[in-house]
Design a protein around this motif. Sequence first.
Motif, PDB file in Angstrom:
ATOM      1  N   VAL A 216      53.611  34.892 -86.692  1.00  0.00           N
ATOM      2  CA  VAL A 216      52.861  33.717 -86.194  1.00  0.00           C
ATOM      3  C   VAL A 216      53.119  33.881 -84.506  1.00  0.00           C
ATOM      4  O   VAL A 216      54.444  33.878 -84.172  1.00  0.00           O
ATOM      5  CB  VAL A 216      53.384  32.440 -86.601  1.00  0.00           C
ATOM      6  CG1 VAL A 216      52.957  31.110 -86.041  1.00  0.00           C
ATOM      7  CG2 VAL A 216      53.164  32.387 -87.994  1.00  0.00           C
ATOM      8  N   GLN A 217      52.209  33.922 -83.894  1.00  0.00           N
ATOM      9  CA  GLN A 217      52.070  34.054 -82.462  1.00  0.00           C
ATOM     10  C   GLN A 217      50.861  33.536 -81.878  1.00  0.00           C
ATOM     11  O   GLN A 217      49.907  33.887 -81.957  1.00  0.00           O
ATOM     12  CB  GLN A 217      52.405  35.452 -81.866  1.00  0.00           C
ATOM     13  CG  GLN A 217      51.297  36.472 -82.722  1.00  0.00           C
ATOM     14  CD  GLN A 217      51.628  37.933 -82.411  1.00  0.00           C
ATOM     15  OE1 GLN A 217      52.720  38.326 -82.171  1.00  0.00           O
ATOM     16  NE2 GLN A 217      50.776  38.791 -82.432  1.00  0.00           N
ATOM     17  N   PRO A 218      50.670  32.558 -81.259  1.00  0.00           N
ATOM     18  CA  PRO A 218      49.919  31.596 -80.689  1.00  0.00           C
ATOM     19  C   PRO A 218      49.055  32.371 -79.696  1.00  0.00           C
ATOM     20  O   PRO A 218      49.376  33.330 -79.051  1.00  0.00           O
ATOM     21  CB  PRO A 218      50.053  30.433 -80.096  1.00  0.00           C
ATOM     22  CG  PRO A 218      51.715  30.176 -80.593  1.00  0.00           C
ATOM     23  CD  PRO A 218      52.163  31.483 -80.870  1.00  0.00           C
ATOM     24  N   ALA A 219      47.685  32.430 -79.962  1.00  0.00           N
ATOM     25  CA  ALA A 219      46.620  33.145 -78.920  1.00  0.00           C
ATOM     26  C   ALA A 219      46.996  32.854 -77.554  1.00  0.00           C
ATOM     27  O   ALA A 219      47.026  33.657 -76.701  1.00  0.00           O
ATOM     28  CB  ALA A 219      45.183  32.908 -79.389  1.00  0.00           C
ATOM     29  N   GLU A 220      47.419  31.597 -77.156  1.00  0.00           N
ATOM     30  CA  GLU A 220      47.476  31.286 -75.853  1.00  0.00           C
ATOM     31  C   GLU A 220      48.812  32.092 -75.131  1.00  0.00           C
ATOM     32  O   GLU A 220      49.031  32.532 -73.922  1.00  0.00           O
ATOM     33  CB  GLU A 220      47.897  29.932 -75.711  1.00  0.00           C
ATOM     34  CG  GLU A 220      46.918  28.946 -76.046  1.00  0.00           C
ATOM     35  CD  GLU A 220      46.683  28.695 -77.622  1.00  0.00           C
ATOM     36  OE1 GLU A 220      45.705  28.238 -77.927  1.00  0.00           O
ATOM     37  OE2 GLU A 220      47.510  28.935 -78.360  1.00  0.00           O
ATOM     38  N   GLN A 221      49.942  32.228 -76.099  1.00  0.00           N
ATOM     39  CA  GLN A 221      50.817  32.917 -75.700  1.00  0.00           C
ATOM     40  C   GLN A 221      50.691  34.657 -75.080  1.00  0.00           C
ATOM     41  O   GLN A 221      50.922  35.068 -74.203  1.00  0.00           O
ATOM     42  CB  GLN A 221      52.153  33.193 -76.851  1.00  0.00           C
ATOM     43  CG  GLN A 221      53.269  34.128 -76.477  1.00  0.00           C
ATOM     44  CD  GLN A 221      54.172  34.167 -77.825  1.00  0.00           C
ATOM     45  OE1 GLN A 221      53.716  34.115 -78.834  1.00  0.00           O
ATOM     46  NE2 GLN A 221      55.424  34.160 -77.552  1.00  0.00           N
ATOM     47  N   VAL A 222      49.726  35.135 -76.136  1.00  0.00           N
ATOM     48  CA  VAL A 222      49.288  36.514 -75.638  1.00  0.00           C
ATOM     49  C   VAL A 222      48.533  36.622 -74.534  1.00  0.00           C
ATOM     50  O   VAL A 222      48.296  37.463 -73.597  1.00  0.00           O
ATOM     51  CB  VAL A 222      48.382  37.021 -77.124  1.00  0.00           C
ATOM     52  CG1 VAL A 222      47.882  38.637 -76.600  1.00  0.00           C
ATOM     53  CG2 VAL A 222      49.094  37.202 -78.190  1.00  0.00           C
TER      54      VAL A 222
END
Length: 464
Positions: free
Chosen positions: A192-198
């Motif tokens: 789980v890694q939010p798109a906003e983080q990337v």
Amino acid sequence: MIVAADAVPEELLRKYDVSGPRYTSFPTADRFVEAFTAEDYALALAQRRIGVAAKALPLSLYIHIPFCESLCYYCACNKIITKHHDRAKPYLSYLSREVDLHTERIGLGQTISQLHLGGGSPTFLSDAELGELMAMLRRSFNLAAGGEYSIEVDPRTVDAARLDTLAKLGFNRLSFGVQDFDPAVQKAVHRVQPAEQVFALVEAARARGFESINVDLIYGLPKQSPESFDRTLAQVNALRPDRIALYAYAHLPERFKPQRRIATVELPSGAAKLSMLSRSLAAFREAGYVYVGMDHFALPDDALAVAKRQGRLHRNFQGYSTQPDCDLIGLGVSSIGRIGATYSQNAKTMEEYCDYLDQGRFPVVRGLALTRDDLVRRAVIMALMCQGQVQFEAIELAYLVEFKTYFAKELDDLQPLVDQGLVTVSDADVQVTAQGWFFVRAVAMVFDRYLQTDRTRARFSKII
């Protein structure tokens, strides 16, 4: 020269929806044998040192960092899942011993033009540990100006401050593991890694002047559908990384234990996977990406796309490269290397890897010394994979063979691909067409002597 292709027909994608080697080497790693030992590897290094031409050629380095804090269910890499970061320090000590064994054989100060840290998650290491590793490498090797120095990044382990550290340490290329932006898919594969983080990390990386940013994607994961993957493709095109690697997920739970946690009923059908691939090719083409080959796309001004246009592509165990073909030293657990006409692989378990080094021996447990036929076929396959063309005269002059006689059967076997418009064959060469570039592995497989005698391809990924 290969020009841009129109949309790839789904009937061709369906026809070549079969397994085959990725040809990061030839012969492929499944052909390595345990009869090739640490002593054979030491001899290959010694021969490199006394060779006049080899001394002038740069080296490539691959370093495997096996640690990850959490398990991604799709992963087939060699990794150690642990939250105990104190395990990194002794591993760096063993890497240092392995480097010392190499410099004893080839001397200090050998020029390195390409460095890649893979894993696992290299960013499992702390800033101080990454600094220690890079300092150790610089004491032993000469990292050339203008070289490619890349690191695989788990977005969950990096922030803007860590990007500052990576830049200061000399890394100029980053590869972010994204796989899919859909929250349901991320939950299903335990990543789980939010798109906003990337998006924030990529923006920060650009601000810090990294020369190339790659994003990895996987299609065929649980909970994916063509429609959900369309949304990820749109987000990736909005992110606009310099390079994109698009891989097909191969579900092999009998071989890779983590994959047993994936519910088979949640996997997309073969038809859905085919649709995802077809729509991906169209989406990236419409967004202006160049299809470099073998699942890789790049913006037109990226060094990889430029190298393809100029016929300067090369291929090694990390995939396509702009760096000239050269020897590769693999360091760390399970790493693969190439020295001269040999391939080698290190021990796959930490215990065996450390035991070899405790004995003062290279941790090599298998490999291969290439035959003359291997070398000829490697030249042909790599020419096809990288330049999309093999010129008969070049092979004849380099290896003293008569191409049409030596490869008479293979030239006959190419005829169906000629009929399908994937290759052309003349009196002087074999050329991959614009359409055929999407199926270049199928073209290369015709020249693979090992596949001619062994049609068991379950060990390989799909060729498109």
